[in-house]
Design an enzyme around this catalytic site. Structure first.
Site, PDB file in Angstrom:
ATOM      1  N   GLU A   4       0.829  -1.214   0.000  1.00  0.00           N
ATOM      2  CA  GLU A   4       0.000   0.000   0.000  1.00  0.00           C
ATOM      3  C   GLU A   4       0.857   1.254   0.000  1.00  0.00           C
ATOM      4  O   GLU A   4       0.564   2.230  -0.696  1.00  0.00           O
ATOM      5  CB  GLU A   4      -0.941   0.021   1.212  1.00  0.00           C
ATOM      6  CG  GLU A   4      -1.974  -1.106   1.237  1.00  0.00           C
ATOM      7  CD  GLU A   4      -3.094  -0.932   0.210  1.00  0.00           C
ATOM      8  OE1 GLU A   4      -3.115   0.083  -0.509  1.00  0.00           O
ATOM      9  OE2 GLU A   4      -3.949  -1.836   0.127  1.00  0.00           O
ATOM     10  N   ARG A  33       0.673   3.807  -3.129  1.00  0.00           N
ATOM     11  CA  ARG A  33       0.062   5.116  -2.855  1.00  0.00           C
ATOM     12  C   ARG A  33       1.114   6.197  -2.623  1.00  0.00           C
ATOM     13  O   ARG A  33       1.002   7.295  -3.153  1.00  0.00           O
ATOM     14  CB  ARG A  33      -0.842   5.029  -1.616  1.00  0.00           C
ATOM     15  CG  ARG A  33      -1.960   4.031  -1.804  1.00  0.00           C
ATOM     16  CD  ARG A  33      -2.971   4.121  -0.683  1.00  0.00           C
ATOM     17  NE  ARG A  33      -3.757   2.895  -0.599  1.00  0.00           N
ATOM     18  CZ  ARG A  33      -5.013   2.839  -0.211  1.00  0.00           C
ATOM     19  NH1 ARG A  33      -5.654   3.923   0.135  1.00  0.00           N
ATOM     20  NH2 ARG A  33      -5.654   1.694  -0.150  1.00  0.00           N
ATOM     21  N   ASP A  70      -4.792  -9.569  -8.402  1.00  0.00           N
ATOM     22  CA  ASP A  70      -5.013  -8.544  -9.438  1.00  0.00           C
ATOM     23  C   ASP A  70      -3.802  -7.798 -10.004  1.00  0.00           C
ATOM     24  O   ASP A  70      -3.403  -8.005 -11.162  1.00  0.00           O
ATOM     25  CB  ASP A  70      -6.073  -7.528  -8.957  1.00  0.00           C
ATOM     26  CG  ASP A  70      -5.840  -6.988  -7.539  1.00  0.00           C
ATOM     27  OD1 ASP A  70      -4.774  -7.253  -6.985  1.00  0.00           O
ATOM     28  OD2 ASP A  70      -6.739  -6.286  -7.016  1.00  0.00           O
ATOM     29  N   GLU A 106     -12.340   0.621  -9.864  1.00  0.00           N
ATOM     30  CA  GLU A 106     -11.991  -0.328 -10.938  1.00  0.00           C
ATOM     31  C   GLU A 106     -12.926  -0.304 -12.143  1.00  0.00           C
ATOM     32  O   GLU A 106     -12.480  -0.461 -13.296  1.00  0.00           O
ATOM     33  CB  GLU A 106     -11.894  -1.759 -10.382  1.00  0.00           C
ATOM     34  CG  GLU A 106     -10.729  -1.997  -9.425  1.00  0.00           C
ATOM     35  CD  GLU A 106     -10.937  -1.426  -8.027  1.00  0.00           C
ATOM     36  OE1 GLU A 106     -12.102  -1.126  -7.669  1.00  0.00           O
ATOM     37  OE2 GLU A 106      -9.939  -1.264  -7.292  1.00  0.00           O
TER      38      GLU A 106
HETATM   39  C1  DMJ Z   1      -6.425   0.636  -4.876  1.00  0.00           C
HETATM   40  O1  DMJ Z   1      -5.673   0.955  -3.762  1.00  0.00           O
HETATM   41  C2  DMJ Z   1      -5.558   0.011  -5.924  1.00  0.00           C
HETATM   42  O2  DMJ Z   1      -6.219   0.082  -7.123  1.00  0.00           O
HETATM   43  C3  DMJ Z   1      -5.210  -1.406  -5.636  1.00  0.00           C
HETATM   44  O3  DMJ Z   1      -4.537  -2.032  -6.690  1.00  0.00           O
HETATM   45  C4  DMJ Z   1      -6.404  -2.236  -5.270  1.00  0.00           C
HETATM   46  N1  DMJ Z   1      -7.575  -1.498  -5.067  1.00  0.00           N
HETATM   47  C5  DMJ Z   1      -7.585  -0.232  -4.458  1.00  0.00           C
HETATM   48  C6  DMJ Z   1      -8.880   0.489  -4.724  1.00  0.00           C
HETATM   49  O4  DMJ Z   1      -9.977  -0.308  -4.844  1.00  0.00           O
END
Ligand code: DMJ
Length: 641
Positions: free
Chosen positions: A266, A270, A399, A533
């Protein structure tokens, strides 16, 4: 732990200082510093004493040698000419001898005075209370910290900045689209201004309670996640005052030397992603410096027997560990597999290959492993290097690993063929085992658990529509048309998951089970937390097809967010998208500003804003420029091997 007994200088023994329990590294550091401080003080007084005493010894050969030494330095003699064997040794004659004595006397006096002053200072210090000594130590520590900060903020070596095309603009010609774009910008202002008023410096905002909010992914410290995540969105929307406000907060407050355990993934997507994007867009060095400072703090997470990083790391101690809930103490595929883009940029910008090597090591390790049915399980144990539970998903836990394989290739200007091959192989296996058509004709991506397909798709998996479209060009066996179509099918399915709710917002997860199609069944899966998404997929599909349906679907989502998620203190998620009277969860997620609003804004902008042949978006929607790696020596990169 106590300080050692000190020398009885003035007939008094210094009581040992009690500076707190030794078990905390912070206190240990304080204790060491105070010890050093006192010892240094005593030592300097002692040395001065010896040095001074030396002058008062009776005349001796040592004394003479010392005189000569002084002459060497102080009284260079005209006779010491070219031919002198040792130009450092000087002879003393007549009037010079007198001058020499005077000089010697002056020096003795000076040393005596210094010595007395040092003794006085030492006595003075020893008369001070524990608190005063502590305060002085603290002042010294602050000074050192300040000096270190100045040193840390030194500019990094300059590198050629890639071609930064289309970092502003995108003004649509159509007035209706322009209005929509303006509306999205206004939503961003509302989200930002309320965070600014009620949550400034906190990680996120509680828009109803009107106060700060955080979760364990950010650790226990206030790291201003929303500020960092939102910067590039503010920039491309032309909200420059707000951007500057954020920049100032980062300059003055963003500190990674905190005793806080954060999620490596994260914080990477971010913070490092956000800071790097802000750096590329604005050219402000501070963002690059902060990104590198943070990356250094994440590196200890890679100290595992396999080099697969821990999920969490303490920024201060560097101790890492995995989530308690993860299968067999495993690290998560979507977490350790979503570092590549940012880490390659870090190596590019610093010239330090350490980051690049870490992510390439992960890739090599994954390449060597057997994959059940060609699928990557979501869990990998960083101690043993073995897979955990055989669970494969394109939604949560898996994902962005797939996303980053494709984007590593795109980001390398399509030269990282190894990444493209891994992506193609993975997608083929996914298509074979996970992608199905429902009775009603909806294409969905299920989840593979121990040889069994669960007909359930998460909101997170909806990003894959955009990924398939983005990867269409360059796909194996010239299947571009097929993948673009597959992307469009996923977009349609995800749109259905929105359309079949009362609020026209999608649930966290939906099923395909008999008569149930694209609908959440369990109460715990009915929430919408402002996720991006589905809108992300609309935007990619819009860019590649210019089919107006994507703008229409995006606008539907924007209106629903405005109607049901907007509150006077910002935007909030909702607990049940099937209930026409929404209950709010009272969280304004940082990704709402980083991703959801950015993708909406781009959807109503021209393609000249952040064109996809120059920019690659990280998984948190932070745009990073394509690197022409073929011209850069990153050892191990397929482009240069
Ligand atoms: C985001 O922090 C990023 O897209 C991450 O890859 C997974 N999903 C969250 C938002 O839904």
């Amino acid at each position: 732990m106590t300080t050692p007994a000190l020398l009885p200088l003035s007939g008094r023994r210094i009581p040992p200082l009690n500076l707190g329990p030794p078990s905390f590294p912070h206190h240990r550091a304080t204790l060491r510093l105070s010890e050093k401080f006192i010892l240094l003080l005593i030592l300097s007084a002692f040395i001065t004493l010896c040095f001074g005493a030396f002058f008062f010894l009776p005349d001796s050969s040592k004394h003479k040698r010392f005189d000569l030494g002084l002459e060497d330095v102080l009284i260079p003699h005209v006779d010491a000419g070219k031919g002198a064997k040792n130009p450092g040794v000087f002879l003393i004659h007549g009037p010079d001898e007198h001058r020499h004595r005077e000089e010697e006397e002056r020096l003795r006096n000076k040393i005596r005075a210094d010595h007395e002053k040092a003794l006085e200072e030492a006595k003075e210090k020893l008369r001070k209370s524990k608190e005063e000594i502590r305060a002085e130590i603290q002042t010294e520590k602050n000074k050192v910290a300040q000096e270190m900060k100045i040193k840390e903020n030194k500019p990094l070596p300059p590198v050629p900045i890639p071609n930064l095309v289309g970092i502003s603009g995108g003004e649509p010609e159509d007035s209706d689209i322009r209005k929509k774009r303006e509306k999205i910008k206004e939503m961003m202002k509302h989200a930002w201004d309320n965070y600014r008023t009620y949550g400034w410096g906190h990680n996120e905002l509680r828009p109803i309670a009107r106060k700060g909010h955080s979760t364990n992914i950010f650790g226990s410290s206030q790291m201003g996640a929303t500020i960092v995540d939102a910067l590039d969105t503010l920039y491309i929307m032309g909200l420059h005052d707000e951007f500057l406000d954020g920049q100032r907060w980062i300059e003055d407050n963003l500190d990674f030397s905190v005793n806080s355990e954060v999620s490596v993934f994260e914080v990477n997507i971010r913070f490092i992603g956000g800071l790097l994007a802000a750096y590329y867009l604005s050219g402000e060095e501070i963002f690059k410096i902060k990104a590198v400072q943070l990356a250094e703090k994440l590196l200890p997470a890679f100290n595992t027997p396999t080099g697969i990083p821990w999920a969490m790391v303490n920024l201060k101690s560097g101790v890492g560990r995995n989530w308690g809930w993860a299968s067999a103490g495993s690290s998560i595929l979507a977490e350790f597999g979503t570092l590549h883009m940012e880490f390659v940029h870090l190596s590019y910008l610093t010239g330090d290959l350490v980051y690049y090597k870490k992510v390439m090591h992960i890739r090599k390790l994954l390449q060597q492993m057997d994959r059940p049915n060609g699928l990557y399980p979501n869990y990998l144990n960083p101690r043993t290097g073995r897979w955990g539970q055989y669970h494969t998903s394109v939604g949560g836990l898996g994902d962005s690993f797939y996303e980053y394989l494709l984007k590593a290739w795109l980001m390398s200007d399509k030269t990282d063929h190894e990444a493209r091959k891994m992506y193609d192989d993975a997608i083929e296996a996914i298509e074979k085992h996970l992608i199905k058509k429902s009775r009603g004709g909806l294409i969905f991506i299920g989840e593979w658990k121990n040889g069994h397909l669960e007909k359930k798709m998460g909101h997170l998996a909806c990003f894959a529509g955009g990924m398939f479209a983005l990867g269409a060009d360059g796909s194996r066996k010239d299947k571009a048309g097929h993948y673009l179509e597959l992307g469009a099918e996923i977009a349609r399915t995800c749109h259905e998951s929105y359309d079949r709710t009362a609020l026209k917002l999608g649930p966290e997860s939906f099923k395909f089970d008999g008569a149930v199609e694209a609908v959440a069944v369990r109460q715990a899966e009915k929430y919408y937390i402002l996720r991006p998404e589905v809108i992300e997929t609309y935007w990619y599909l819009w860019r590649f097809t210019h089919d107006p349906r994507y703008r229409q679907w995006g606008w539907e989502a924007a209106l629903a967010i405005e109607k049901y998620c907007r509150v006077s203190g910002g935007f909030s998620g909702v607990k049940d998208v099937y209930s026409s009277t929404p209950t709010h969860d009272d969280v304004q997620q940082s990704f709402f500003l980083a991703e959801t609003l950015k993708y909406l804004y781009l959807l109503f902008s021209g393609d000249d804003l952040l064109p996809l042949d120059h920019w690659v978006f990280n998984t948190e929607a932070h745009p990073l420029p394509v690197l022409h790696l073929a011209n850069i020596t990153l050892s191990g990169n397929p482009a240069v091997r």
